[in-house]
Scaffold this motif. Sequence first.
Motif, mmCIF file in Angstrom:
data_model
loop_
_atom_site.group_PDB
_atom_site.id
_atom_site.type_symbol
_atom_site.label_atom_id
_atom_site.label_comp_id
_atom_site.label_asym_id
_atom_site.label_seq_id
_atom_site.Cartn_x
_atom_site.Cartn_y
_atom_site.Cartn_z
ATOM 1 N N PRO A 275 -15.176 16.857 -22.864
ATOM 2 C CA PRO A 275 -16.388 17.694 -22.738
ATOM 3 C C PRO A 275 -17.573 17.176 -23.546
ATOM 4 O O PRO A 275 -18.712 17.233 -23.085
ATOM 5 N N LEU A 276 -17.306 16.659 -24.760
ATOM 6 C CA LEU A 276 -18.398 16.191 -25.610
ATOM 7 C C LEU A 276 -18.969 14.844 -25.154
ATOM 8 O O LEU A 276 -20.045 14.450 -25.605
ATOM 9 N N SER A 277 -18.262 14.151 -24.285
ATOM 10 C CA SER A 277 -18.760 12.862 -23.785
ATOM 11 C C SER A 277 -19.311 12.968 -22.369
ATOM 12 O O SER A 277 -19.649 11.951 -21.759
ATOM 13 N N MET A 278 -19.431 14.200 -21.843
ATOM 14 C CA MET A 278 -19.885 14.377 -20.466
ATOM 15 C C MET A 278 -21.334 13.936 -20.259
ATOM 16 O O MET A 278 -21.713 13.523 -19.162
ATOM 17 N N ASN A 279 -22.160 14.022 -21.307
ATOM 18 C CA ASN A 279 -23.539 13.550 -21.153
ATOM 19 C C ASN A 279 -23.568 12.056 -20.861
ATOM 20 O O ASN A 279 -24.390 11.571 -20.075
ATOM 21 N N VAL B 49 -23.207 8.049 -14.248
ATOM 22 C CA VAL B 49 -23.213 8.355 -12.810
ATOM 23 C C VAL B 49 -24.606 8.118 -12.231
ATOM 24 O O VAL B 49 -24.752 7.556 -11.134
ATOM 25 N N GLN B 50 -25.629 8.535 -12.970
ATOM 26 C CA GLN B 50 -26.996 8.273 -12.514
ATOM 27 C C GLN B 50 -27.264 6.782 -12.406
ATOM 28 O O GLN B 50 -27.852 6.308 -11.423
ATOM 29 N N ALA B 51 -26.836 6.029 -13.430
ATOM 30 C CA ALA B 51 -27.109 4.596 -13.474
ATOM 31 C C ALA B 51 -26.371 3.822 -12.389
ATOM 32 O O ALA B 51 -26.781 2.712 -12.038
ATOM 33 N N VAL B 52 -25.295 4.385 -11.847
ATOM 34 C CA VAL B 52 -24.501 3.696 -10.820
ATOM 35 C C VAL B 52 -24.793 4.248 -9.430
ATOM 36 O O VAL B 52 -25.037 3.490 -8.488
ATOM 37 N N PHE B 53 -24.778 5.559 -9.278
ATOM 38 C CA PHE B 53 -24.917 6.161 -7.949
ATOM 39 C C PHE B 53 -26.283 5.869 -7.342
ATOM 40 O O PHE B 53 -26.389 5.521 -6.152
ATOM 41 N N ILE B 54 -27.342 6.010 -8.135
ATOM 42 C CA ILE B 54 -28.696 5.845 -7.603
ATOM 43 C C ILE B 54 -28.943 4.427 -7.083
ATOM 44 O O ILE B 54 -29.396 4.254 -5.946
ATOM 45 N N PRO B 55 -28.648 3.365 -7.854
ATOM 46 C CA PRO B 55 -28.827 2.019 -7.278
ATOM 47 C C PRO B 55 -27.899 1.743 -6.101
ATOM 48 O O PRO B 55 -28.261 0.988 -5.197
ATOM 49 N N ILE C 6 -35.929 8.313 -2.255
ATOM 50 C CA ILE C 6 -36.518 8.838 -3.493
ATOM 51 C C ILE C 6 -36.126 10.292 -3.704
ATOM 52 O O ILE C 6 -35.754 10.705 -4.811
ATOM 53 N N ILE C 7 -36.189 11.083 -2.622
ATOM 54 C CA ILE C 7 -35.789 12.493 -2.711
ATOM 55 C C ILE C 7 -34.316 12.608 -3.089
ATOM 56 O O ILE C 7 -33.933 13.446 -3.919
ATOM 57 N N ALA C 8 -33.469 11.753 -2.480
ATOM 58 C CA ALA C 8 -32.035 11.775 -2.799
ATOM 59 C C ALA C 8 -31.800 11.407 -4.265
ATOM 60 O O ALA C 8 -30.964 12.014 -4.945
ATOM 61 N N MET C 9 -32.540 10.434 -4.760
ATOM 62 C CA MET C 9 -32.389 10.017 -6.154
ATOM 63 C C MET C 9 -32.809 11.131 -7.109
ATOM 64 O O MET C 9 -32.150 11.376 -8.128
ATOM 65 N N ILE C 10 -33.925 11.811 -6.786
ATOM 66 C CA ILE C 10 -34.373 12.927 -7.625
ATOM 67 C C ILE C 10 -33.328 14.042 -7.628
ATOM 68 O O ILE C 10 -33.044 14.654 -8.674
ATOM 69 N N ALA C 11 -32.731 14.304 -6.463
ATOM 70 C CA ALA C 11 -31.696 15.339 -6.364
ATOM 71 C C ALA C 11 -30.491 14.997 -7.242
ATOM 72 O O ALA C 11 -29.946 15.872 -7.939
ATOM 73 N N LEU D 8 -29.044 17.099 -10.410
ATOM 74 C CA LEU D 8 -27.662 17.588 -10.409
ATOM 75 C C LEU D 8 -26.880 17.099 -11.620
ATOM 76 O O LEU D 8 -26.024 17.814 -12.141
ATOM 77 N N THR D 9 -27.152 15.869 -12.052
ATOM 78 C CA THR D 9 -26.395 15.282 -13.164
ATOM 79 C C THR D 9 -27.132 15.346 -14.488
ATOM 80 O O THR D 9 -26.628 14.857 -15.498
ATOM 81 N N GLY D 10 -28.330 15.946 -14.470
ATOM 82 C CA GLY D 10 -29.096 16.037 -15.708
ATOM 83 C C GLY D 10 -28.507 17.064 -16.659
ATOM 84 O O GLY D 10 -27.751 17.963 -16.263
ATOM 85 N N GLU D 11 -28.886 16.936 -17.910
ATOM 86 C CA GLU D 11 -28.381 17.868 -18.922
ATOM 87 C C GLU D 11 -29.103 19.196 -18.790
ATOM 88 O O GLU D 11 -30.331 19.261 -18.779
ATOM 89 N N LYS D 12 -28.333 20.268 -18.652
ATOM 90 C CA LYS D 12 -28.910 21.601 -18.499
ATOM 91 C C LYS D 12 -29.178 22.208 -19.870
ATOM 92 O O LYS D 12 -28.313 22.225 -20.742
#
Length: 270
Positions: A189-193, A199-205, A249-254, A258-262
């Motif tokens: 849980p503490l390493s989820m950030n 995930v952002q760095a891999v999924f988006i490219p 671009i819209i997909a990347m923003i989404a 979704l994966t951003g820190e709340k």
Amino acid sequence: MTTSKRFYSIPYVLWLGLFVIAPVLLIIYQSFKGIDGQFTLENYRIYFSSSTYLRMTLNSVFYAFVITVIVLLISYPAAYILNQLKHKQLWLMLIILPTWVNLLLKAYAFIGLFSAHGSLNQFLSFIGIGSQQILFTDFSFIFVAAYIEIPFMIMPIFNALEELNPSLISASRDLGANNWETFRRVILPLSMNGVKSGVQAVFIPSLSLFMLTRLIGGNRVITLGTAIEEHFMVTQNWGMGSTIGVILIIAMIAIMLLTGEKRKKGGRRH
């Protein structure tokens, strides 16, 4: 102090405006222009009504998802083990080193390995399996893409694990938790950030890989990145290419949302 901060922020604002905001605005503007240069919504109508483009979109998301899952399953254990080593910074640097090599060079290196007369097929022939069609397959595309993306997943996870307070792990074990429970209830849980950043760095490219689809996938793997390249470089339909770019671009923003820190509302409870 405020004036000084504003002064030093000028280069950043200029860079952001010229090389991030301006290109995005140009792509959005171009997406509303037809081949004849006239303003039109036809590009968006074609995109959302075409089964071909919708299938490309699903393919892009599917391949990006598979690549991200594979990279995560490899990178988290690697980052965890790396964090336990004595000379972990040295090992981390060795993992980062391949990112300094040009992507095109790495792609051609894998072409040499996976080709019909490449090293891998020579080894398979030597052990009696025989030559296999490895290059220009889904497997080769996903394998190479995952290999290239692994360092970008390991780094944020490694940093998140390194920032963990060791006293929390010690407290968990003092309270009777075994290694698995400590990992599941404290470390993970503490390493989820770090996981979310990875995930952002891999999924988006991975949504827009087009060089690997050409060189490694042999155009058998068709994604939105391939379609964008086709429209800009071959058909010269910049409006349609820009429309697909806007969708990406819209997909990347989404994905970032979704994966951003709340942020927690209401502050800390006592």
